[in-house]
Design a protein around this motif. Structure first.
Motif, short mmCIF file in Angstrom:
data_model
loop_
_atom_site.label_atom_id
_atom_site.label_comp_id
_atom_site.label_asym_id
_atom_site.label_seq_id
_atom_site.Cartn_x
_atom_site.Cartn_y
_atom_site.Cartn_z
N ILE A 241 49.52 25.50 80.42
CA ILE A 241 49.58 26.95 80.59
C ILE A 241 49.09 27.36 81.97
O ILE A 241 49.67 28.22 82.62
N ARG A 242 48.04 26.69 82.47
CA ARG A 242 47.58 27.00 83.82
C ARG A 242 48.65 26.67 84.86
O ARG A 242 48.87 27.44 85.81
N LYS A 243 49.33 25.56 84.67
CA LYS A 243 50.38 25.17 85.60
C LYS A 243 51.55 26.16 85.56
O LYS A 243 52.09 26.55 86.61
N LYS A 244 51.94 26.58 84.35
CA LYS A 244 53.08 27.48 84.18
C LYS A 244 52.76 28.89 84.63
O LYS A 244 53.60 29.58 85.23
N PHE A 245 51.54 29.34 84.35
CA PHE A 245 51.14 30.72 84.66
C PHE A 245 49.95 30.69 85.62
O PHE A 245 48.82 31.01 85.24
N SER A 246 50.22 30.31 86.83
CA SER A 246 49.15 30.06 87.81
C SER A 246 48.34 31.30 88.14
O SER A 246 47.18 31.20 88.53
N HIS A 247 48.94 32.47 88.00
CA HIS A 247 48.23 33.70 88.36
C HIS A 247 47.65 34.44 87.16
O HIS A 247 47.03 35.49 87.33
N SER B 41 44.91 29.92 61.88
CA SER B 41 46.25 30.40 61.57
C SER B 41 47.29 29.34 61.90
O SER B 41 46.98 28.34 62.56
N ALA B 42 48.51 29.58 61.47
CA ALA B 42 49.65 28.75 61.85
C ALA B 42 50.79 29.66 62.27
O ALA B 42 51.05 30.69 61.62
N GLY B 43 51.43 29.31 63.37
CA GLY B 43 52.53 30.11 63.85
C GLY B 43 53.70 30.08 62.89
O GLY B 43 53.90 29.13 62.14
N ILE B 44 54.49 31.14 62.90
CA ILE B 44 55.68 31.23 62.04
C ILE B 44 56.91 30.92 62.89
O ILE B 44 57.16 31.57 63.90
N GLY B 45 57.66 29.90 62.49
CA GLY B 45 58.87 29.54 63.22
C GLY B 45 58.59 28.60 64.38
O GLY B 45 57.45 28.23 64.67
N ASP B 46 59.64 28.22 65.05
CA ASP B 46 59.57 27.31 66.19
C ASP B 46 59.30 28.13 67.45
O ASP B 46 60.21 28.52 68.17
N TYR B 47 58.02 28.38 67.69
CA TYR B 47 57.61 29.31 68.74
C TYR B 47 56.50 28.64 69.53
O TYR B 47 55.33 28.78 69.22
N GLY B 48 56.88 27.86 70.53
CA GLY B 48 55.94 27.03 71.28
C GLY B 48 54.89 27.83 72.01
O GLY B 48 55.05 29.03 72.27
N ILE B 49 53.81 27.15 72.38
CA ILE B 49 52.67 27.85 72.98
C ILE B 49 53.00 28.43 74.34
O ILE B 49 52.50 29.50 74.71
N LEU B 50 53.88 27.79 75.11
CA LEU B 50 54.27 28.35 76.39
C LEU B 50 55.06 29.65 76.21
O LEU B 50 54.88 30.61 76.96
N ALA B 51 55.91 29.67 75.19
CA ALA B 51 56.67 30.89 74.90
C ALA B 51 55.74 32.01 74.42
O ALA B 51 55.89 33.18 74.80
N MET C 264 36.49 24.81 82.84
CA MET C 264 36.54 25.91 83.78
C MET C 264 37.33 25.59 85.04
O MET C 264 37.58 26.48 85.86
N ARG C 265 37.76 24.36 85.18
CA ARG C 265 38.67 24.02 86.28
C ARG C 265 40.03 24.66 86.05
O ARG C 265 40.80 24.85 87.00
N PHE C 266 40.34 24.99 84.80
CA PHE C 266 41.66 25.50 84.44
C PHE C 266 41.60 26.91 83.84
O PHE C 266 42.62 27.43 83.40
N ALA C 267 40.43 27.49 83.80
CA ALA C 267 40.27 28.80 83.18
C ALA C 267 39.42 29.71 84.07
O ALA C 267 38.73 29.26 84.99
N ASP C 268 39.50 31.00 83.79
CA ASP C 268 38.76 32.00 84.57
C ASP C 268 37.49 32.46 83.85
O ASP C 268 36.60 33.02 84.48
N SER C 269 37.44 32.24 82.54
CA SER C 269 36.34 32.77 81.75
C SER C 269 36.19 31.93 80.49
O SER C 269 37.12 31.21 80.10
N VAL C 270 35.04 32.03 79.85
CA VAL C 270 34.80 31.27 78.63
C VAL C 270 34.02 32.14 77.65
O VAL C 270 33.07 32.84 78.03
N ILE C 271 34.44 32.11 76.38
CA ILE C 271 33.72 32.77 75.30
C ILE C 271 32.89 31.72 74.59
O ILE C 271 33.40 30.65 74.24
N VAL C 272 31.62 32.02 74.37
CA VAL C 272 30.74 31.02 73.76
C VAL C 272 29.99 31.64 72.60
O VAL C 272 29.55 32.79 72.65
#
Length: 260
Positions: free
Chosen positions: A200-206, A157-167, A224-232
């Motif tokens: 995203i991990r830095k911004k949303f640490s919890h 997909s592609a996002g619609i508008g100027d809507y950054g990933i942090l937002a 996995m240093r920056f994530a809690d789970s992985v889909i494979v």
């Protein structure tokens, strides 16, 4: 890994279901194939499995047909009953959160994946809009404990508008009340951008963060240093073809790397 969500989630890519253009097998064959994949997941040490109607392309942008809900419920019920050690989730492609939540509630699955929970994207189905309002109120009315895992900048997909990933991540978590967010690459099997994952991990640490695509035995330990789970899925399928069964050797190697 966060015990509140499964650490490693294998994708059970269902064969085409009744009513879809490519439906050729019987429901017994659909269940047998899904069961074989769950058995491999269980034997290899995978924590959870997400059941999705991968074979039903082309996908609906909104609600699927009742026959799809009925078929997925039948399959998920059998899997949940026969593989009690796996923690199950539901993903109704392309973006039918209402059906996914209904199926999950009926079979006592733990979570659903919602490709577009907030905002809007342009995909091969056209414009897909998030319906967090509807999904959260249905969960409340059902009195369900099903968790919502929401994609951010979802693949294909592609996002619609100027809507950054942090937002997007902020809105999914803070306004969409997602229980976890999923980060993926551009397409099935493509890796997440490491810089985005770190930001995203830095911004949303919890926040609970899930890797949604592109993880393999070589990179999963670092991811996995920056994530809690992985889909494979694709990276551990036979010949690395998404629609194929799991390759036990490859899946075992992946699990060993992810849990090391």
């Amino acid at each position: 890994m966060d015990s509140a969500i499964p650490g490693i989630i294998g994708v059970i890519h269902l064969l085409p279901l009744p009513g879809s253009p490519m439906y050729r097998a019987t429901m017994d064959e659909v269940i047998q194939r899904a069961s074989a994949d769950c058995e491999t997941c269980e034997e290899c040490g995978v924590d959870g499995a997400i059941v999705e109607n991968f074979g039903d392309a082309p996908f609906s942008a909104d609600r699927v047909e009742p026959v799809t809900v009925a078929a997925m419920t039948a399959v998920a019920y059998e899997l949940k009953r026969n593989f009690p050690n796996l923690r199950f989730g539901i993903n109704v492609l392309r973006n039918d959160a209402v059906s996914a939540l209904s199926i999950a509630s009926a079979v006592s699955a733990e979570f659903i994946r919602v490709n577009v929970h907030v905002g809007a994207v342009l995909a091969d189905q056209g414009i897909i809009q998030g319906k967090a309002y509807e999904t959260l109120r249905l969960r409340k009315n059902l009195d369900a404990s099903v968790k919502i895992f929401a994609d951010v900048d979802v693949k294909h997909s592609a996002g619609i508008g100027d809507y950054g990933i942090l937002a997007q991540a902020a809105d999914a978590l803070e306004r969409g009340l997602a229980d976890a967010i999923i980060l993926s690459g551009q397409r099935t099997g493509s890796p997440v951008e490491l810089s985005q994952l770190k930001d995203i991990r830095k911004k949303f640490s919890h926040a609970r963060i899930i890797i949604g695509s592109g993880a393999n035995y070589r990179n999963v330990r670092h991811l996995m240093r920056f994530a809690d789970s992985v889909i494979v899925g694709t990276s551990v399928k036979k010949d690395r073809v998404t629609a194929n069964p799991f390759d036990p050797r490859m899946l075992r190697e992946f699990v060993r790397a992810a849990k090391s």
